[in-house]
Design a protein around this motif. Structure first.
Motif, PDB file in Angstrom:
ATOM      1  N   ILE A 243       0.841  -1.193   0.000  1.00 13.69           N
ATOM      2  CA  ILE A 243       0.000   0.000   0.000  1.00 13.69           C
ATOM      3  C   ILE A 243       0.881   1.251   0.000  1.00 13.69           C
ATOM      4  O   ILE A 243       1.975   1.256   0.557  1.00 13.69           O
ATOM      5  N   GLN A 244       0.431   2.290  -0.688  1.00 12.63           N
ATOM      6  CA  GLN A 244       1.246   3.506  -0.797  1.00 12.63           C
ATOM      7  C   GLN A 244       0.600   4.652  -0.007  1.00 12.63           C
ATOM      8  O   GLN A 244      -0.616   4.739   0.066  1.00 12.63           O
ATOM      9  N   SER A 245       1.429   5.525   0.557  1.00 16.04           N
ATOM     10  CA  SER A 245       0.895   6.626   1.332  1.00 16.04           C
ATOM     11  C   SER A 245       0.106   7.558   0.385  1.00 16.04           C
ATOM     12  O   SER A 245       0.412   7.621  -0.797  1.00 16.04           O
ATOM     13  N   PRO A 246      -0.930   8.260   0.817  1.00 15.47           N
ATOM     14  CA  PRO A 246      -1.330   8.463   2.209  1.00 15.47           C
ATOM     15  C   PRO A 246      -2.123   7.312   2.818  1.00 15.47           C
ATOM     16  O   PRO A 246      -2.426   7.370   4.001  1.00 15.47           O
ATOM     17  N   GLN A 247      -2.465   6.296   2.021  1.00 12.61           N
ATOM     18  CA  GLN A 247      -3.157   5.163   2.633  1.00 12.61           C
ATOM     19  C   GLN A 247      -2.151   4.345   3.423  1.00 12.61           C
ATOM     20  O   GLN A 247      -0.959   4.384   3.134  1.00 12.61           O
ATOM     21  N   TRP A 250      -1.336  -1.809   8.733  1.00 13.89           N
ATOM     22  CA  TRP A 250      -0.457  -2.048   9.886  1.00 13.89           C
ATOM     23  C   TRP A 250       0.974  -2.289   9.419  1.00 13.89           C
ATOM     24  O   TRP A 250       1.928  -1.831  10.048  1.00 13.89           O
ATOM     25  N   GLY A 251       1.112  -3.019   8.310  1.00 13.62           N
ATOM     26  CA  GLY A 251       2.454  -3.333   7.813  1.00 13.62           C
ATOM     27  C   GLY A 251       3.234  -2.088   7.448  1.00 13.62           C
ATOM     28  O   GLY A 251       4.406  -1.939   7.804  1.00 13.62           O
ATOM     29  N   SER A 252       2.592  -1.151   6.742  1.00 14.67           N
ATOM     30  CA  SER A 252       3.326   0.053   6.351  1.00 14.67           C
ATOM     31  C   SER A 252       3.548   0.963   7.554  1.00 14.67           C
ATOM     32  O   SER A 252       4.486   1.768   7.587  1.00 14.67           O
ATOM     33  N   MET A 253       2.677   0.838   8.582  1.00 15.25           N
ATOM     34  CA  MET A 253       2.917   1.629   9.804  1.00 15.25           C
ATOM     35  C   MET A 253       4.210   1.182  10.481  1.00 15.25           C
ATOM     36  O   MET A 253       4.956   2.003  11.018  1.00 15.25           O
TER      37      MET A 253
END
Lengths: 309, 307
Positions: A243-247, A250-253
């Motif tokens: 997933i790419q920011s801004p979305q 938990w993993g990208s957090m």
């Protein structure tokens, strides 16, 4: 029709007492109960939470920047601390739950439907098409799933639909092979032969007679597989190709928090803990379910009651 | 027996070939490498010259034909990001991953067999519950997070272990520990489940009646039969250990094939992606043959099967 009416009373009785009985047995195992309760809370948060939170995940609160957890100074929303922009971690975890679970659910459904359909074709037609499908499955299975996902995701470009697709592709073989094996077995059964003898069309055979026998198995596998998909999505998002920011999930957090490990450990810690607890709960429940649905093992659950009383 | 193994290897060889074709065309879809390798202010003509030099301007099927022809000459192309033969770079990284994976797999297999077998001797007992919970947690844990928490605890807080890199034996501890989590968790459950099934079978009762020692029954009589499903799962896991290796190598800065592949993908280094995929696929191919042979050696039903 006559077979249908014969089955009905028995089926009704089972559905009337089934869930209640399962639930009572579940409550007897403290660990399984805990896992179940945790999952209910997470799902409720994922579904209803984002409406309650409003703009808390976007709103920077500079007084709360890098705020450590377990302090009520800025209100309950900051109980788990805040990230470098002072955004509430609790709020972000709730929204992350929605994304993580949503993507995993979509991926499991996709792989279940695609894998089930292809497996049905491969098992039913047994011709060159079936062979082709099986060889294609071999390719997917012959390579580490995460690497395959990385290559595919990078060529398609990271986006949520692509992420779902890639996760689904890596899991399809499991559903496909199970469906094929089951179809091969079911199509030799007497009632299918009877339907063939009565002149049933292919579509009627498939949808009316074979599919209903296979679907329960697929749903069980889907439930067990859910934890694996959550982990796979988290790994991809952690590596920066999910997933790419801004979305965010938990993993990208965890990936974001990795940069602030030395001075704000909580940014990476909480989302990872959520992944662990979610997948652990899922695995505990599916383990429990395996014991429950295995007649040779079920006495262990029922015995526990007699011990206690 | 050899007919069986031969048939299986032929099938996986087809799969490897299919994989290479897939990766070739997929990696070409990712976009123009010229934008990544030339400076931002490069002109259209420069980019064209770059693509011509590396053959990226030809139609895909011609590029593919050339790739196949080069493969037959054991020429795997040049890794653009390093200006060296791609296979050389990949072969340098591969042993690092292999060492890591082999140690992690052996340790988790041995540990899982001991823990799983002991847990199965007394199902529902304290040791069994503890082993089940720990193995479930191991199988459920996101490895990247465990790695980060381990760094936080052992390196940042306690200062005992180095955060990343290679060199001293201390550098091995965290990568191997994290890599072991999943295989250990899953294998323990498989050993336990399969052992529980075997321990209730009549020949074990006979052994008990004869007065064979308990440890001998569990680790000699029962284990041999209980190992068959364990080996299947271990084989699958060994291939997917590369998944874990990607994460572990990225976090701990381990110069292995997983990290190399991620770098190559991100930098659109087509030749290097293909070389790393080829090496990994071939390694898994041989691994599968070894697993089939081990399986045949353990299971007489397969050993005596013809084709």
């Amino acid at each position: 029709m006559s077979t249908l009416s014969l089955q009905t009373p028995d089926a009704e009785k089972r559905t009337a007492s089934g869930p209640a009985r399962i639930f009572r047995l579940l409550l007897r195992d403290p660990l399984a109960t805990l896992a179940f309760a945790f999952l209910v809370v997470v799902v409720v948060c994922a579904v209803a939470g984002p409406f309650l939170i409003g703009d808390l995940i976007e709103k920077p609160n500079f007084r709360a920047r890098n705020m450590p957890p377990f302090s009520l100074e800025q209100g309950f929303a900051y109980i788990l601390g805040a990230d470098t922009l002072g955004r509430s971690l609790l709020a972000r975890l709730v929204v992350g739950a929605r994304n993580t679970l949503g993507i995993a659910t979509a991926a499991v459904l996709c792989s279940l439907v695609i894998g089930g359909t292809l497996g049905l074709i491969a098992g039913y037609s047994r011709g060159a098409l079936g062979n082709l499908i099986m060889r294609a499955t071999d390719i997917v299975m012959s390579f580490p799933s995460l690497l395959l996902a990385l290559v595919v995701l990078f060529s398609l470009g990271p986006s949520v639909p692509n992420l779902v697709l890639v996760l689904a592709i890596t899991r399809i073989p499991i559903y496909l092979r199970t469906t094929r094996a089951e179809v091969l077995e079911v199509r030799e059964r007497m009632f299918v032969n009877a339907a063939v003898a009565l002149g049933a069309s292919h579509s009627r055979l498939i949808f009316r007679h074979i599919a209903p026998m296979v679907i329960p198995t697929l749903l069980t596998i889907g439930a067990i597989d859910f934890a694996t998909v959550v982990l796979a999505e988290s790994s991809l998002s952690f590596l920066g190709l999910g997933i790419q920011s801004p979305q965010f999930t938990w993993g990208s957090m965890v990936a974001t928090g990795r940069g602030y490990l030395a001075n704000a450990w909580w940014v990476a810690f909480w989302p990872g803990l959520m992944i662990l607890l979610t997948t652990l709960s899922l695995n505990i429940l599916s383990n429990w379910w395996r014991t429950y649905s295995d007649p040779q093992q079920r006495w262990r659950l029922e015995l526990a009651r007699r011990h206690r009383k | 027996m050899f007919g069986y193994v031969f048939k299986r290897s032929l099938q996986s060889l087809v799969a490897v070939a299919g994989l290479l074709v897939l990766v070739f065309f997929l990696s070409r879809l990712t976009g123009d490498p010229a934008y990544l390798y030339l400076p931002l202010d490069s002109t259209e003509a420069q980019r064209q010259a770059f693509n011509e030099l590396h053959g990226f301007d030809d139609p895909l099927y011609i590029q593919f034909g050339r790739y196949l022809a080069d493969l037959l000459h054991f020429d795997f192309g040049t890794a653009l990001s390093r200006n060296r033969p791609a296979m050389e770079v990949a072969l340098e990284a591969f042993p690092e991953t292999l060492k890591l994976a082999a140690i992690a797999m052996t340790l988790s297999l041995v540990l899982a067999i001991v823990v799983g077998a002991l847990a199965a001797t007394k199902p529902g007992g304290i040791f069994d519950r503890l082993a089940t919970t720990i193995s479930l947690a191991g199988a459920s844990a996101p490895d990247f997070w465990v790695a980060i928490v381990a760094i936080l605890f052992f390196s940042v807080s306690l200062g005992l272990l180095p955060t990343s890199g290679t060199g001293t034996p201390l550098h091995w501890i965290m990568p191997i520990g994290v890599l072991m989590l999943r295989p250990f968790g899953l294998l323990t459950q498989v050993v336990r489940g399969s052992m529980m099934g075997v321990l209730t079978s009549p020949y074990i009762k006979t052994a008990q009646a004869k007065g064979v020692r308990r440890t001998k029954i569990v680790f000699v009589h029962a284990l041999r039969n209980a190992l068959l499903p364990v080996i299947t799962v271990a084989g699958d896991l060994a291939a997917s250990l590369i998944n874990g290796a990607v994460v572990v190598e990225t976090i701990f800065g381990w110069p292995g094939i997983g990290k190399l592949m991620i770098d190559a993908i991100v930098r659109r280094d087509f030749a290097l992606v293909q070389a790393t995929v080829l090496i990994t696929a071939i390694a898994i191919f041989f691994l599968n043959i070894v697993i089939d042979l081990v399986y045949a050696a353990l299971d007489p039903r397969i050993r005596h099967q013809t084709a």
